[in-house]
Design a protein around this motif. Structure first.
Motif, PDB file in Angstrom:
ATOM      1  N   PHE A  25      48.487  40.175  23.118  1.00 67.11           N
ATOM      2  CA  PHE A  25      47.264  39.382  23.007  1.00 67.11           C
ATOM      3  C   PHE A  25      47.156  38.464  24.220  1.00 67.11           C
ATOM      4  CE2 PHE A  25      44.781  35.739  21.523  1.00 67.11           C
ATOM      5  CZ  PHE A  25      43.788  36.328  20.776  1.00 67.11           C
ATOM      6  N   CYS A  26      45.948  38.299  24.708  1.00 69.35           N
ATOM      7  CA  CYS A  26      45.669  37.342  25.784  1.00 69.35           C
ATOM      8  C   CYS A  26      44.686  36.312  25.238  1.00 69.35           C
ATOM      9  CB  CYS A  26      45.080  38.071  26.990  1.00 69.35           C
ATOM     10  SG  CYS A  26      44.707  36.965  28.357  1.00 69.35           S
ATOM     11  N   TYR A  27      45.088  35.054  25.266  1.00 70.05           N
ATOM     12  CA  TYR A  27      44.226  34.006  24.717  1.00 70.05           C
ATOM     13  C   TYR A  27      42.941  33.888  25.524  1.00 70.05           C
ATOM     14  CZ  TYR A  27      48.404  32.503  22.219  1.00 70.05           C
ATOM     15  OH  TYR A  27      49.501  32.462  21.411  1.00 70.05           O
ATOM     16  N   PRO A  28      41.788  33.835  24.847  1.00 72.52           N
ATOM     17  CA  PRO A  28      40.511  33.652  25.553  1.00 72.52           C
ATOM     18  C   PRO A  28      40.544  32.354  26.361  1.00 72.52           C
ATOM     19  CG  PRO A  28      40.144  34.245  23.264  1.00 72.52           C
ATOM     20  CD  PRO A  28      41.608  33.954  23.414  1.00 72.52           C
ATOM     21  N   ALA A  29      40.275  32.460  27.630  1.00 74.75           N
ATOM     22  CA  ALA A  29      40.298  31.323  28.555  1.00 74.75           C
ATOM     23  C   ALA A  29      41.668  30.645  28.591  1.00 74.75           C
ATOM     24  CB  ALA A  29      39.207  30.303  28.214  1.00 74.75           C
ATOM     25  N   GLY A  30      42.690  31.312  28.062  1.00 71.02           N
ATOM     26  CA  GLY A  30      44.043  30.775  28.099  1.00 71.02           C
ATOM     27  C   GLY A  30      44.321  29.690  27.079  1.00 71.02           C
ATOM     28  N   LYS A  31      43.335  29.375  26.243  1.00 75.99           N
ATOM     29  CA  LYS A  31      43.498  28.287  25.273  1.00 75.99           C
ATOM     30  C   LYS A  31      44.192  28.798  24.015  1.00 75.99           C
ATOM     31  CE  LYS A  31      39.433  25.957  26.986  1.00 75.99           C
ATOM     32  NZ  LYS A  31      38.092  25.498  26.720  1.00 75.99           N
ATOM     33  N   PHE A  32      45.163  28.028  23.536  1.00 74.17           N
ATOM     34  CA  PHE A  32      45.911  28.436  22.354  1.00 74.17           C
ATOM     35  C   PHE A  32      46.321  27.211  21.553  1.00 74.17           C
ATOM     36  CE2 PHE A  32      48.809  27.838  25.830  1.00 74.17           C
ATOM     37  CZ  PHE A  32      49.853  27.120  25.273  1.00 74.17           C
ATOM     38  N   SER A  33      46.760  27.466  20.337  1.00 72.58           N
ATOM     39  CA  SER A  33      47.207  26.391  19.447  1.00 72.58           C
ATOM     40  C   SER A  33      48.356  26.917  18.600  1.00 72.58           C
ATOM     41  CB  SER A  33      46.057  25.959  18.534  1.00 72.58           C
ATOM     42  OG  SER A  33      45.696  27.038  17.671  1.00 72.58           O
ATOM     43  N   ASP A  34      49.034  26.025  17.910  1.00 68.84           N
ATOM     44  CA  ASP A  34      50.095  26.436  16.994  1.00 68.84           C
ATOM     45  C   ASP A  34      49.524  27.328  15.891  1.00 68.84           C
ATOM     46  OD1 ASP A  34      52.046  25.098  18.429  1.00 68.84           O
ATOM     47  OD2 ASP A  34      51.970  23.304  17.165  1.00 68.84           O
ATOM     48  N   GLU A  35      48.301  27.021  15.444  1.00 70.12           N
ATOM     49  CA  GLU A  35      47.644  27.839  14.424  1.00 70.12           C
ATOM     50  C   GLU A  35      47.423  29.265  14.942  1.00 70.12           C
ATOM     51  OE1 GLU A  35      43.453  28.128  11.901  1.00 70.12           O
ATOM     52  OE2 GLU A  35      43.674  26.580  13.427  1.00 70.12           O
ATOM     53  N   ALA A  36      46.951  29.388  16.169  1.00 69.44           N
ATOM     54  CA  ALA A  36      46.717  30.717  16.752  1.00 69.44           C
ATOM     55  C   ALA A  36      48.026  31.487  16.860  1.00 69.44           C
ATOM     56  CB  ALA A  36      46.050  30.597  18.118  1.00 69.44           C
ATOM     57  N   LYS A  37      49.076  30.831  17.327  1.00 70.70           N
ATOM     58  CA  LYS A  37      50.375  31.497  17.458  1.00 70.70           C
ATOM     59  C   LYS A  37      50.872  31.993  16.097  1.00 70.70           C
ATOM     60  CE  LYS A  37      52.165  28.093  20.013  1.00 70.70           C
ATOM     61  NZ  LYS A  37      53.155  27.339  20.819  1.00 70.70           N
ATOM     62  N   ALA A  38      50.722  31.188  15.059  1.00 73.47           N
ATOM     63  CA  ALA A  38      51.145  31.583  13.715  1.00 73.47           C
ATOM     64  C   ALA A  38      50.328  32.768  13.206  1.00 73.47           C
ATOM     65  CB  ALA A  38      51.026  30.399  12.755  1.00 73.47           C
ATOM     66  N   ASP A  39      49.030  32.762  13.479  1.00 75.40           N
ATOM     67  CA  ASP A  39      48.164  33.864  13.058  1.00 75.40           C
ATOM     68  C   ASP A  39      48.524  35.169  13.784  1.00 75.40           C
ATOM     69  OD1 ASP A  39      46.788  32.236  11.289  1.00 75.40           O
ATOM     70  OD2 ASP A  39      45.092  31.904  12.632  1.00 75.40           O
ATOM     71  N   LEU A  40      48.855  35.074  15.058  1.00 75.51           N
ATOM     72  CA  LEU A  40      49.245  36.265  15.813  1.00 75.51           C
ATOM     73  C   LEU A  40      50.509  36.887  15.221  1.00 75.51           C
ATOM     74  CD1 LEU A  40      48.575  35.026  19.441  1.00 75.51           C
ATOM     75  CD2 LEU A  40      47.245  36.713  18.172  1.00 75.51           C
ATOM     76  N   LEU A  41      51.476  36.066  14.908  1.00 78.52           N
ATOM     77  CA  LEU A  41      52.709  36.536  14.284  1.00 78.52           C
ATOM     78  C   LEU A  41      52.395  37.218  12.960  1.00 78.52           C
ATOM     79  CD1 LEU A  41      55.831  36.662  14.066  1.00 78.52           C
ATOM     80  CD2 LEU A  41      55.714  34.383  13.033  1.00 78.52           C
ATOM     81  N   LYS A  42      51.589  36.565  12.138  1.00 75.41           N
ATOM     82  CA  LYS A  42      51.241  37.085  10.812  1.00 75.41           C
ATOM     83  C   LYS A  42      50.497  38.414  10.907  1.00 75.41           C
ATOM     84  CE  LYS A  42      48.083  34.832   8.581  1.00 75.41           C
ATOM     85  NZ  LYS A  42      47.359  33.819   7.810  1.00 75.41           N
ATOM     86  N   ASP A  43      49.675  38.584  11.942  1.00 75.29           N
ATOM     87  CA  ASP A  43      48.855  39.789  12.072  1.00 75.29           C
ATOM     88  C   ASP A  43      49.514  40.911  12.872  1.00 75.29           C
ATOM     89  OD1 ASP A  43      46.799  38.784  10.478  1.00 75.29           O
ATOM     90  OD2 ASP A  43      45.836  37.796  12.170  1.00 75.29           O
ATOM     91  N   GLY A  44      50.778  40.739  13.237  1.00 71.48           N
ATOM     92  CA  GLY A  44      51.529  41.833  13.827  1.00 71.48           C
ATOM     93  C   GLY A  44      51.600  41.881  15.343  1.00 71.48           C
ATOM     94  N   TYR A  45      51.074  40.877  16.008  1.00 71.63           N
ATOM     95  CA  TYR A  45      51.212  40.843  17.462  1.00 71.63           C
ATOM     96  C   TYR A  45      52.653  40.496  17.816  1.00 71.63           C
ATOM     97  CZ  TYR A  45      46.182  41.111  18.214  1.00 71.63           C
ATOM     98  OH  TYR A  45      44.882  41.526  18.260  1.00 71.63           O
ATOM     99  N   LYS A  46      53.146  41.041  18.921  1.00 75.46           N
ATOM    100  CA  LYS A  46      54.529  40.824  19.344  1.00 75.46           C
ATOM    101  C   LYS A  46      54.649  39.857  20.510  1.00 75.46           C
ATOM    102  CE  LYS A  46      55.948  43.959  16.462  1.00 75.46           C
ATOM    103  NZ  LYS A  46      56.337  43.523  15.155  1.00 75.46           N
ATOM    104  N   ILE A  47      53.535  39.655  21.264  1.00 72.86           N
ATOM    105  CA  ILE A  47      53.568  38.805  22.455  1.00 72.86           C
ATOM    106  C   ILE A  47      52.147  38.329  22.754  1.00 72.86           C
ATOM    107  CG2 ILE A  47      53.287  40.745  24.064  1.00 72.86           C
ATOM    108  CD1 ILE A  47      55.269  39.268  25.953  1.00 72.86           C
ATOM    109  N   ALA A  48      52.029  37.147  23.347  1.00 69.94           N
ATOM    110  CA  ALA A  48      50.725  36.636  23.755  1.00 69.94           C
ATOM    111  C   ALA A  48      50.873  35.885  25.074  1.00 69.94           C
ATOM    112  CB  ALA A  48      50.150  35.699  22.694  1.00 69.94           C
TER     113      ALA A  48
END
Length: 82
Positions: A25-48
């Motif tokens: 996953f590549c964060y849109p405009a590079g912006k990310f949060s702890d919530e986004a990171k947790a959601d990526l993990l939950k949804d099966g992404y391995k790296i962002a």
């Protein structure tokens, strides 16, 4: 739509369109949060990746917040982790 729904729906669309299990996953405009990171993990992404410049090292401690390595024409790739 909630953040988790957007992440989950985009993964589902990419998986179907590309006939694959999308794991990066590549964060849109590079912006990310702890919530986004947790959601990526939950949804099966391995790296962002973010748009933050790399400090010259890679750590698996922050696999959902990987900074970018700039590679220019003529760059040596010896700095990349093996």
């Amino acid at each position: 739509a909630t953040l988790n729904n957007e992440i989950k729906d985009s993964k589902t669309s990419l998986d179907k369109l590309l006939s694959q299990n999308t794991t990066s996953f590549c964060y849109p405009a590079g912006k990310f949060s702890d919530e986004a990171k947790a959601d990526l993990l939950k949804d099966g992404y391995k790296i962002a990746v973010t748009t933050e410049a790399s400090k010259g090292f890679f750590s698996t401690d922050s696999i959902y917040q990987v900074s970018r390595y700039r590679v220019n024409p003529g760059s040596s790739l010896t700095f990349l982790p093996k």
